[in-house]
Design a protein around this motif. Structure first.
Motif, PDB file in Angstrom:
ATOM      1  N   VAL A  63      -0.916  14.286   6.341  1.00  0.00           N
ATOM      2  CA  VAL A  63      -1.437  15.151   5.770  1.00  0.00           C
ATOM      3  C   VAL A  63      -3.074  15.298   6.263  1.00  0.00           C
ATOM      4  O   VAL A  63      -3.515  14.073   6.628  1.00  0.00           O
ATOM      5  N   GLY A  64      -3.813  16.118   6.489  1.00  0.00           N
ATOM      6  CA  GLY A  64      -5.125  16.530   6.939  1.00  0.00           C
ATOM      7  C   GLY A  64      -6.102  16.668   5.749  1.00  0.00           C
ATOM      8  O   GLY A  64      -5.754  17.363   4.954  1.00  0.00           O
ATOM      9  N   ALA A  65      -7.374  16.276   5.920  1.00  0.00           N
ATOM     10  CA  ALA A  65      -8.484  16.363   4.961  1.00  0.00           C
ATOM     11  C   ALA A  65      -9.613  16.447   5.654  1.00  0.00           C
ATOM     12  O   ALA A  65      -9.881  16.031   6.695  1.00  0.00           O
ATOM     13  N   VAL A  66     -10.646  16.969   4.986  1.00  0.00           N
ATOM     14  CA  VAL A  66     -12.046  17.155   5.477  1.00  0.00           C
ATOM     15  C   VAL A  66     -12.929  16.651   4.149  1.00  0.00           C
ATOM     16  O   VAL A  66     -12.790  17.472   3.188  1.00  0.00           O
ATOM     17  N   TYR A  67     -13.964  15.700   4.385  1.00  0.00           N
ATOM     18  CA  TYR A  67     -14.814  15.194   3.458  1.00  0.00           C
ATOM     19  C   TYR A  67     -16.131  15.923   3.442  1.00  0.00           C
ATOM     20  O   TYR A  67     -16.695  16.004   4.709  1.00  0.00           O
ATOM     21  N   ASP A  68     -16.822  16.370   2.403  1.00  0.00           N
ATOM     22  CA  ASP A  68     -17.774  16.992   2.426  1.00  0.00           C
ATOM     23  C   ASP A  68     -18.970  15.921   1.917  1.00  0.00           C
ATOM     24  O   ASP A  68     -18.826  15.215   0.701  1.00  0.00           O
ATOM     25  N   LEU A  69     -19.878  15.530   2.821  1.00  0.00           N
ATOM     26  CA  LEU A  69     -20.859  14.778   2.595  1.00  0.00           C
ATOM     27  C   LEU A  69     -21.791  14.911   1.366  1.00  0.00           C
ATOM     28  O   LEU A  69     -22.071  14.010   0.608  1.00  0.00           O
ATOM     29  N   ASP A  70     -21.884  16.127   1.001  1.00  0.00           N
ATOM     30  CA  ASP A  70     -23.194  16.579   0.299  1.00  0.00           C
ATOM     31  C   ASP A  70     -22.300  16.273  -1.342  1.00  0.00           C
ATOM     32  O   ASP A  70     -23.147  15.862  -2.302  1.00  0.00           O
ATOM     33  N   SER A  71     -21.193  16.627  -1.462  1.00  0.00           N
ATOM     34  CA  SER A  71     -20.572  16.884  -2.680  1.00  0.00           C
ATOM     35  C   SER A  71     -19.702  15.811  -3.143  1.00  0.00           C
ATOM     36  O   SER A  71     -19.491  15.455  -4.126  1.00  0.00           O
ATOM     37  N   GLY A  72     -19.202  14.887  -2.148  1.00  0.00           N
ATOM     38  CA  GLY A  72     -18.201  14.064  -2.366  1.00  0.00           C
ATOM     39  C   GLY A  72     -16.744  14.414  -2.488  1.00  0.00           C
ATOM     40  O   GLY A  72     -15.822  13.591  -2.573  1.00  0.00           O
ATOM     41  N   TRP A  73     -16.446  15.804  -2.393  1.00  0.00           N
ATOM     42  CA  TRP A  73     -15.417  16.267  -2.392  1.00  0.00           C
ATOM     43  C   TRP A  73     -14.526  16.318  -1.332  1.00  0.00           C
ATOM     44  O   TRP A  73     -15.098  16.386   0.018  1.00  0.00           O
ATOM     45  N   VAL A  74     -13.152  15.895  -1.326  1.00  0.00           N
ATOM     46  CA  VAL A  74     -12.197  16.121  -0.274  1.00  0.00           C
ATOM     47  C   VAL A  74     -11.322  17.313  -0.169  1.00  0.00           C
ATOM     48  O   VAL A  74     -10.765  17.445  -1.101  1.00  0.00           O
ATOM     49  N   GLU A  75     -11.424  17.966   0.802  1.00  0.00           N
ATOM     50  CA  GLU A  75     -10.553  19.074   0.806  1.00  0.00           C
ATOM     51  C   GLU A  75      -9.378  18.954   1.349  1.00  0.00           C
ATOM     52  O   GLU A  75      -9.325  18.297   2.630  1.00  0.00           O
TER      53      GLU A  75
ATOM     54  N   PRO B 292       0.909  -0.944  -0.018  1.00  0.00           N
ATOM     55  CA  PRO B 292       0.002  -0.009   0.036  1.00  0.00           C
ATOM     56  C   PRO B 292       0.616   1.210   0.090  1.00  0.00           C
ATOM     57  O   PRO B 292       1.954   1.151   0.586  1.00  0.00           O
ATOM     58  N   HIS B 293       0.248   2.177  -0.565  1.00  0.00           N
ATOM     59  CA  HIS B 293       1.136   3.568  -0.811  1.00  0.00           C
ATOM     60  C   HIS B 293       0.934   4.471   0.514  1.00  0.00           C
ATOM     61  O   HIS B 293       1.522   5.343   0.894  1.00  0.00           O
ATOM     62  N   SER B 294      -0.498   4.406   0.968  1.00  0.00           N
ATOM     63  CA  SER B 294      -0.955   5.183   2.009  1.00  0.00           C
ATOM     64  C   SER B 294      -1.729   4.542   3.155  1.00  0.00           C
ATOM     65  O   SER B 294      -2.162   3.508   2.963  1.00  0.00           O
ATOM     66  N   LEU B 295      -1.715   4.978   4.214  1.00  0.00           N
ATOM     67  CA  LEU B 295      -2.616   4.863   5.365  1.00  0.00           C
ATOM     68  C   LEU B 295      -3.680   6.088   5.534  1.00  0.00           C
ATOM     69  O   LEU B 295      -3.126   6.988   5.637  1.00  0.00           O
ATOM     70  N   VAL B 296      -4.815   5.529   5.439  1.00  0.00           N
ATOM     71  CA  VAL B 296      -5.972   6.720   5.491  1.00  0.00           C
ATOM     72  C   VAL B 296      -6.792   6.416   6.871  1.00  0.00           C
ATOM     73  O   VAL B 296      -7.314   5.451   7.138  1.00  0.00           O
ATOM     74  N   PHE B 297      -6.475   7.581   7.602  1.00  0.00           N
ATOM     75  CA  PHE B 297      -7.201   7.257   9.090  1.00  0.00           C
ATOM     76  C   PHE B 297      -8.600   8.220   8.856  1.00  0.00           C
ATOM     77  O   PHE B 297      -8.449   9.431   9.030  1.00  0.00           O
ATOM     78  N   GLY B 298      -9.702   7.613   9.212  1.00  0.00           N
ATOM     79  CA  GLY B 298     -10.747   8.363   9.131  1.00  0.00           C
ATOM     80  C   GLY B 298     -11.788   8.129  10.298  1.00  0.00           C
ATOM     81  O   GLY B 298     -11.585   7.056  11.244  1.00  0.00           O
ATOM     82  N   CYS B 299     -13.073   8.350  10.255  1.00  0.00           N
ATOM     83  CA  CYS B 299     -14.184   8.225  11.233  1.00  0.00           C
ATOM     84  C   CYS B 299     -14.790   6.770  10.965  1.00  0.00           C
ATOM     85  O   CYS B 299     -14.797   6.380   9.788  1.00  0.00           O
ATOM     86  N   ILE B 300     -15.602   6.323  11.829  1.00  0.00           N
ATOM     87  CA  ILE B 300     -16.524   5.312  11.555  1.00  0.00           C
ATOM     88  C   ILE B 300     -17.622   5.466  10.838  1.00  0.00           C
ATOM     89  O   ILE B 300     -18.437   4.619  10.595  1.00  0.00           O
ATOM     90  N   ASP B 301     -18.026   6.830  10.625  1.00  0.00           N
ATOM     91  CA  ASP B 301     -19.321   7.078   9.767  1.00  0.00           C
ATOM     92  C   ASP B 301     -19.589   6.310   8.751  1.00  0.00           C
ATOM     93  O   ASP B 301     -18.844   6.175   7.938  1.00  0.00           O
ATOM     94  N   SER B 302     -20.749   5.732   8.641  1.00  0.00           N
ATOM     95  CA  SER B 302     -21.111   4.933   7.450  1.00  0.00           C
ATOM     96  C   SER B 302     -21.258   5.584   6.245  1.00  0.00           C
ATOM     97  O   SER B 302     -21.015   4.792   5.148  1.00  0.00           O
ATOM     98  N   ARG B 303     -21.000   6.878   6.055  1.00  0.00           N
ATOM     99  CA  ARG B 303     -21.189   7.640   5.019  1.00  0.00           C
ATOM    100  C   ARG B 303     -20.037   7.951   4.267  1.00  0.00           C
ATOM    101  O   ARG B 303     -19.942   8.571   3.398  1.00  0.00           O
ATOM    102  N   VAL B 304     -18.698   7.613   5.050  1.00  0.00           N
ATOM    103  CA  VAL B 304     -17.621   7.703   4.662  1.00  0.00           C
ATOM    104  C   VAL B 304     -16.762   6.550   4.457  1.00  0.00           C
ATOM    105  O   VAL B 304     -15.613   6.146   5.131  1.00  0.00           O
ATOM    106  N   PRO B 305     -16.881   5.962   2.974  1.00  0.00           N
ATOM    107  CA  PRO B 305     -16.179   4.673   2.945  1.00  0.00           C
ATOM    108  C   PRO B 305     -14.978   5.146   2.241  1.00  0.00           C
ATOM    109  O   PRO B 305     -15.195   5.510   1.022  1.00  0.00           O
TER     110      PRO B 305
END
Length: 205
Positions: free
Chosen positions: A190-202, A49-62
């Motif tokens: 690096v940090g990022a924020v996911y927008d549930l409505d648009s699907g974009w990651v900032e 793997p090239h990355s480890l992505v660490f996120g929330c358990i929220d079911s809307r953020v696969p």
């Protein structure tokens, strides 16, 4: 394809570029990977793997889906509001030391339930440490970010999400198991924020 990807995605910059491109494919409805059993079998004997992505358990953020990544491309770690604990830090260190990931991406998301609960608890007068239960642990860990941005205003929760992402990034950057790799340029956090409505990651950094 696996060998080509491994050759190309070998630096923090290349790994970040791959996740940015994957998020664009996801948003525009042109995913490259379908997550079928043939892809699983192709990586069954090994992984790089090239990355480890660490996120929330929220079911809307696969996480594999929003970055359009196939089997063997990324490691995924999740907890409520991406709160760190000893096992998660150990897992992240393992991914770097043993699997060779070069990027650690911390992903918060808008309308996070754990952040909302923390804001409400503090508005109701709760103090960190007042709830000894497991959910109380999450509130305690999130409280500093919420307190730093303040409780007033409609944007308090979104500001707290961003602040907590930043605090998590800094905590990982200061981790003794990662600091040397980061200083040598072999690993980036690096940090990022996911927008549930648009699907974009900032991407914040």
């Amino acid at each position: 394809m696996t060998a080509t990807r491994d050759a190309q995605v070998s630096t923090p910059a290349a790994a970040l570029s791959e996740l940015i491109s994957g998020n664009k494919r996801f948003v525009y409805g042109h995913p490259r990977y379908g997550h079928d059993v043939a892809q699983a079998a192709a990586t069954a004997q090994g992984q790089k793997p090239h990355s480890l992505v660490f996120g929330c358990i929220d079911s809307r953020v696969p996480l594999e889906a929003i970055f359009d990544q196939s089997f063997g491309s990324i490691c995924v770690a999740r907890s409520g509001a991406h709160v760190l604990d000893r096992s998660l830090i150990g897992s992240i260190n393992f991914a770097v030391a043993e699997l060779g990931v070069s990027l650690i991406l911390v992903v918060g998301h808008k309308r996070c339930g754990a952040v909302h609960a923390t804001v409400q608890a503090l508005r109701d007068g709760a103090t960190p440490g007042s709830d000894s239960g497991s959910v109380g642990y999450l509130v305690d860990e999130l409280a500093p970010a919420v307190q730093e941005v303040g409780l007033d205003g409609e944007g308090a929760e979104e500001k707290a999400v961003r602040k907590h992402v930043g605090r998590t990034v800094e905590r990982l950057r200061e981790n003794p198991g990662l600091a040397e790799e980061i200083a040598a340029g072999r690993v980036r956090v690096v940090g990022a924020v996911y927008d549930l409505d648009s699907g974009w990651v900032e991407f914040l950094d």
